[in-house]
Design a protein around this motif. Sequence first.
Motif, PDB file in Angstrom:
ATOM      1  N   MET A  52       3.974   3.625  21.581  1.00 57.83           N
ATOM      2  CA  MET A  52       3.164   3.077  22.673  1.00 57.83           C
ATOM      3  C   MET A  52       3.709   2.359  23.242  1.00 57.83           C
ATOM      4  SD  MET A  52      -0.756   2.710  20.820  1.00 57.83           S
ATOM      5  CE  MET A  52      -1.922   3.990  20.068  1.00 57.83           C
ATOM      6  N   MET A  53       4.488   1.345  22.676  1.00 58.72           N
ATOM      7  CA  MET A  53       5.023   0.266  23.300  1.00 58.72           C
ATOM      8  C   MET A  53       6.303   1.053  24.210  1.00 58.72           C
ATOM      9  SD  MET A  53       5.479  -2.974  24.213  1.00 58.72           S
ATOM     10  CE  MET A  53       4.678  -3.931  22.699  1.00 58.72           C
ATOM     11  N   ASN A  54       7.008   2.160  23.752  1.00 65.02           N
ATOM     12  CA  ASN A  54       7.832   2.794  24.577  1.00 65.02           C
ATOM     13  C   ASN A  54       7.387   3.335  25.742  1.00 65.02           C
ATOM     14  OD1 ASN A  54       9.062   5.858  24.621  1.00 65.02           O
ATOM     15  ND2 ASN A  54      10.693   4.458  24.223  1.00 65.02           N
ATOM     16  N   LEU A  55       6.180   3.893  25.681  1.00 69.14           N
ATOM     17  CA  LEU A  55       5.682   4.471  26.858  1.00 69.14           C
ATOM     18  C   LEU A  55       5.385   3.400  27.968  1.00 69.14           C
ATOM     19  CD1 LEU A  55       4.099   6.682  28.473  1.00 69.14           C
ATOM     20  CD2 LEU A  55       2.196   6.458  26.887  1.00 69.14           C
ATOM     21  N   LEU A  56       4.653   2.379  27.588  1.00 67.86           N
ATOM     22  CA  LEU A  56       4.522   1.199  28.269  1.00 67.86           C
ATOM     23  C   LEU A  56       5.665   0.691  28.947  1.00 67.86           C
ATOM     24  CD1 LEU A  56       1.878  -0.443  26.137  1.00 67.86           C
ATOM     25  CD2 LEU A  56       1.451   0.276  28.387  1.00 67.86           C
ATOM     26  N   GLN A  57       6.693   0.502  28.203  1.00 66.11           N
ATOM     27  CA  GLN A  57       7.918  -0.439  28.742  1.00 66.11           C
ATOM     28  C   GLN A  57       8.628   0.967  29.787  1.00 66.11           C
ATOM     29  OE1 GLN A  57       9.992  -0.914  25.072  1.00 66.11           O
ATOM     30  NE2 GLN A  57       9.747  -3.292  25.721  1.00 66.11           N
ATOM     31  N   ASN A  58       8.658   2.099  29.327  1.00 67.24           N
ATOM     32  CA  ASN A  58       8.986   3.232  30.481  1.00 67.24           C
ATOM     33  C   ASN A  58       8.019   3.276  31.936  1.00 67.24           C
ATOM     34  OD1 ASN A  58      11.060   4.142  28.860  1.00 67.24           O
ATOM     35  ND2 ASN A  58       9.831   5.612  27.978  1.00 67.24           N
ATOM     36  N   LYS A  59       6.768   2.849  31.791  1.00 69.23           N
ATOM     37  CA  LYS A  59       6.183   2.976  32.832  1.00 69.23           C
ATOM     38  C   LYS A  59       5.982   1.849  33.775  1.00 69.23           C
ATOM     39  CE  LYS A  59       4.576   7.176  32.359  1.00 69.23           C
ATOM     40  NZ  LYS A  59       4.709   8.322  33.277  1.00 69.23           N
ATOM     41  N   LEU A  60       6.232   0.547  33.144  1.00 71.55           N
ATOM     42  CA  LEU A  60       6.133  -0.670  33.826  1.00 71.55           C
ATOM     43  C   LEU A  60       7.588  -1.034  34.117  1.00 71.55           C
ATOM     44  CD1 LEU A  60       3.570  -2.430  31.356  1.00 71.55           C
ATOM     45  CD2 LEU A  60       3.153  -1.704  33.673  1.00 71.55           C
ATOM     46  N   SER A  61       7.873  -0.868  35.391  1.00 72.06           N
ATOM     47  CA  SER A  61       9.183  -1.232  35.764  1.00 72.06           C
ATOM     48  C   SER A  61       9.646  -2.562  35.881  1.00 72.06           C
ATOM     49  CB  SER A  61       9.280  -0.623  37.329  1.00 72.06           C
ATOM     50  OG  SER A  61       8.451  -1.366  38.105  1.00 72.06           O
ATOM     51  N   SER A  62       8.791  -3.477  35.974  1.00 75.06           N
ATOM     52  CA  SER A  62       9.198  -4.880  36.006  1.00 75.06           C
ATOM     53  C   SER A  62       9.092  -5.582  34.465  1.00 75.06           C
ATOM     54  CB  SER A  62       8.415  -5.815  36.749  1.00 75.06           C
ATOM     55  OG  SER A  62       8.403  -7.355  36.693  1.00 75.06           O
ATOM     56  N   PRO A  63      10.273  -5.924  33.968  1.00 72.47           N
ATOM     57  CA  PRO A  63      10.353  -6.535  32.712  1.00 72.47           C
ATOM     58  C   PRO A  63       9.358  -7.926  32.519  1.00 72.47           C
ATOM     59  CG  PRO A  63      12.493  -6.210  33.402  1.00 72.47           C
ATOM     60  CD  PRO A  63      11.812  -5.757  34.624  1.00 72.47           C
ATOM     61  N   ALA A  64       9.242  -8.665  33.709  1.00 76.19           N
ATOM     62  CA  ALA A  64       8.595  -9.808  34.016  1.00 76.19           C
ATOM     63  C   ALA A  64       6.835  -9.318  33.531  1.00 76.19           C
ATOM     64  CB  ALA A  64       8.787 -10.443  35.048  1.00 76.19           C
ATOM     65  N   VAL A  65       6.589  -8.217  34.373  1.00 79.61           N
ATOM     66  CA  VAL A  65       4.930  -7.776  34.178  1.00 79.61           C
ATOM     67  C   VAL A  65       4.713  -7.382  32.672  1.00 79.61           C
ATOM     68  CG1 VAL A  65       3.545  -6.044  35.028  1.00 79.61           C
ATOM     69  CG2 VAL A  65       5.000  -7.318  36.612  1.00 79.61           C
ATOM     70  N   ALA A  66       5.761  -6.526  32.233  1.00 81.65           N
ATOM     71  CA  ALA A  66       5.722  -5.887  30.962  1.00 81.65           C
ATOM     72  C   ALA A  66       5.633  -7.217  30.102  1.00 81.65           C
ATOM     73  CB  ALA A  66       6.830  -5.114  30.486  1.00 81.65           C
ATOM     74  N   ARG A  67       6.179  -8.061  29.945  1.00 79.24           N
ATOM     75  CA  ARG A  67       6.426  -9.315  29.235  1.00 79.24           C
ATOM     76  C   ARG A  67       4.840 -10.088  29.187  1.00 79.24           C
ATOM     77  NH1 ARG A  67       9.159 -13.650  31.796  1.00 79.24           N
ATOM     78  NH2 ARG A  67       7.479 -13.730  33.118  1.00 79.24           N
ATOM     79  N   ASP A  68       4.351 -10.227  30.469  1.00 78.40           N
ATOM     80  CA  ASP A  68       3.085 -10.844  30.652  1.00 78.40           C
ATOM     81  C   ASP A  68       2.103 -10.190  30.080  1.00 78.40           C
ATOM     82  OD1 ASP A  68       4.507 -12.945  31.614  1.00 78.40           O
ATOM     83  OD2 ASP A  68       4.092 -12.464  33.836  1.00 78.40           O
ATOM     84  N   MET A  69       2.031  -8.888  30.633  1.00 79.81           N
ATOM     85  CA  MET A  69       1.094  -7.871  30.105  1.00 79.81           C
ATOM     86  C   MET A  69       0.864  -7.740  29.008  1.00 79.81           C
ATOM     87  SD  MET A  69       0.149  -4.457  32.796  1.00 79.81           S
ATOM     88  CE  MET A  69      -0.579  -4.592  34.022  1.00 79.81           C
ATOM     89  N   LEU A  70       2.008  -7.464  28.183  1.00 82.92           N
ATOM     90  CA  LEU A  70       2.071  -6.772  26.747  1.00 82.92           C
ATOM     91  C   LEU A  70       2.140  -7.955  25.799  1.00 82.92           C
ATOM     92  CD1 LEU A  70       4.474  -3.787  27.367  1.00 82.92           C
ATOM     93  CD2 LEU A  70       2.049  -3.701  27.514  1.00 82.92           C
ATOM     94  N   LEU A  71       2.990  -8.856  25.897  1.00 81.95           N
ATOM     95  CA  LEU A  71       3.050  -9.978  24.941  1.00 81.95           C
ATOM     96  C   LEU A  71       1.808 -11.109  25.175  1.00 81.95           C
ATOM     97  CD1 LEU A  71       6.758 -11.238  25.064  1.00 81.95           C
ATOM     98  CD2 LEU A  71       5.542  -9.667  23.401  1.00 81.95           C
ATOM     99  N   PHE A  72       1.432 -11.314  26.313  1.00 87.15           N
ATOM    100  CA  PHE A  72       0.415 -12.442  26.529  1.00 87.15           C
ATOM    101  C   PHE A  72      -0.944 -12.175  27.197  1.00 87.15           C
ATOM    102  CE2 PHE A  72       4.711 -14.451  27.177  1.00 87.15           C
ATOM    103  CZ  PHE A  72       5.006 -15.002  26.013  1.00 87.15           C
ATOM    104  N   GLY A  73      -1.010 -10.652  27.344  1.00 89.65           N
ATOM    105  CA  GLY A  73      -2.378 -10.146  27.385  1.00 89.65           C
ATOM    106  C   GLY A  73      -2.956 -10.761  28.908  1.00 89.65           C
ATOM    107  N   LYS A  74      -1.949 -10.786  29.674  1.00 88.10           N
ATOM    108  CA  LYS A  74      -2.389 -11.300  31.171  1.00 88.10           C
ATOM    109  C   LYS A  74      -3.266 -10.518  31.824  1.00 88.10           C
ATOM    110  CE  LYS A  74      -0.573 -13.009  35.662  1.00 88.10           C
ATOM    111  NZ  LYS A  74       0.624 -13.366  36.539  1.00 88.10           N
ATOM    112  N   LYS A  75      -4.350 -11.032  32.603  1.00 88.81           N
ATOM    113  CA  LYS A  75      -5.342 -10.136  33.411  1.00 88.81           C
ATOM    114  C   LYS A  75      -4.720  -9.997  34.976  1.00 88.81           C
ATOM    115  CE  LYS A  75      -9.103 -12.399  32.148  1.00 88.81           C
ATOM    116  NZ  LYS A  75     -10.381 -12.475  32.013  1.00 88.81           N
ATOM    117  N   TYR A  76      -4.751  -8.788  35.364  1.00 85.25           N
ATOM    118  CA  TYR A  76      -4.223  -8.611  36.735  1.00 85.25           C
ATOM    119  C   TYR A  76      -5.649  -8.085  37.522  1.00 85.25           C
ATOM    120  CZ  TYR A  76       0.593  -9.456  35.385  1.00 85.25           C
ATOM    121  OH  TYR A  76       1.804  -9.819  35.154  1.00 85.25           O
ATOM    122  N   VAL A  77      -5.406  -8.437  38.818  1.00 81.50           N
ATOM    123  CA  VAL A  77      -6.525  -7.644  39.623  1.00 81.50           C
ATOM    124  C   VAL A  77      -5.637  -6.902  40.719  1.00 81.50           C
ATOM    125  CG1 VAL A  77      -8.160  -9.747  39.986  1.00 81.50           C
ATOM    126  CG2 VAL A  77      -6.155  -9.705  41.455  1.00 81.50           C
TER     127      VAL A  77
END
Length: 243
Positions: A149-174
Amino acid sequence: MAGESTSCPPGYSVEFRDDVAILWMNNGENRFNIDTIAEINRALDTVEGSSLTRILITTGVGKFYSNGFDLNWLGNQGPEINEEFVGRLYKLWIRLMTFPVPTVAAINGHCYAGGGLFALCHDHRVMRTQRGWWCFPEIHIKLPFRPEMMNLLQNKLSSPAVARDMLLFGKKYVAEDLLKVDVVDDICEQSSLIEVAINRARTTLGKDNYSRDMLTRMKEDINNNSIERLVSTPYYQAVKSKL
């Protein structure tokens, strides 16, 4: 075109508008379990069975696009059923990633956890403004991603910073934030969500459309890394052996 169907039945249904198929998800929070996965697959069978269909849109009704896995249901199942659920979920994701027509997730509301993964398996994403968060809250609910699942997410989220904030810290985005970081392709008000999603798909079609077989093959190639990781899991292989 209206942003919501005025006669959408409960559950998962397909509405055809000329060459567009809209898969309506009208099941509360649209959570995934074995039964809902089967309903979605039956709806996708209907879409594939229509030779006139050139575009697939998926969308929800009300506050939720999808709130992810049906954790209450999963908590009442034994290990064998839970593993079968994961295998069937992976098959659904692969089916979407390789679907033979352009696909757009028209995100009408909250898109959480497994709902976000489902949306990322589409070719494009359009999200409504003014309501709805996109979030991967796994850190907060102490439910780590499986490696595939993490592999799929990292392949689909082009920004490492967004992947970090979304996946590590559960940031909510509008929607507006997600447009800036290329997670969604368009944003709009709910009233025009379906129309914008259709127009987004039409920009990919060209004047001659595509061979379904060729489009599937090209999607298999571009998603090869994610697909190989999902297929190699014992969950997928166990489900495959039952079919």
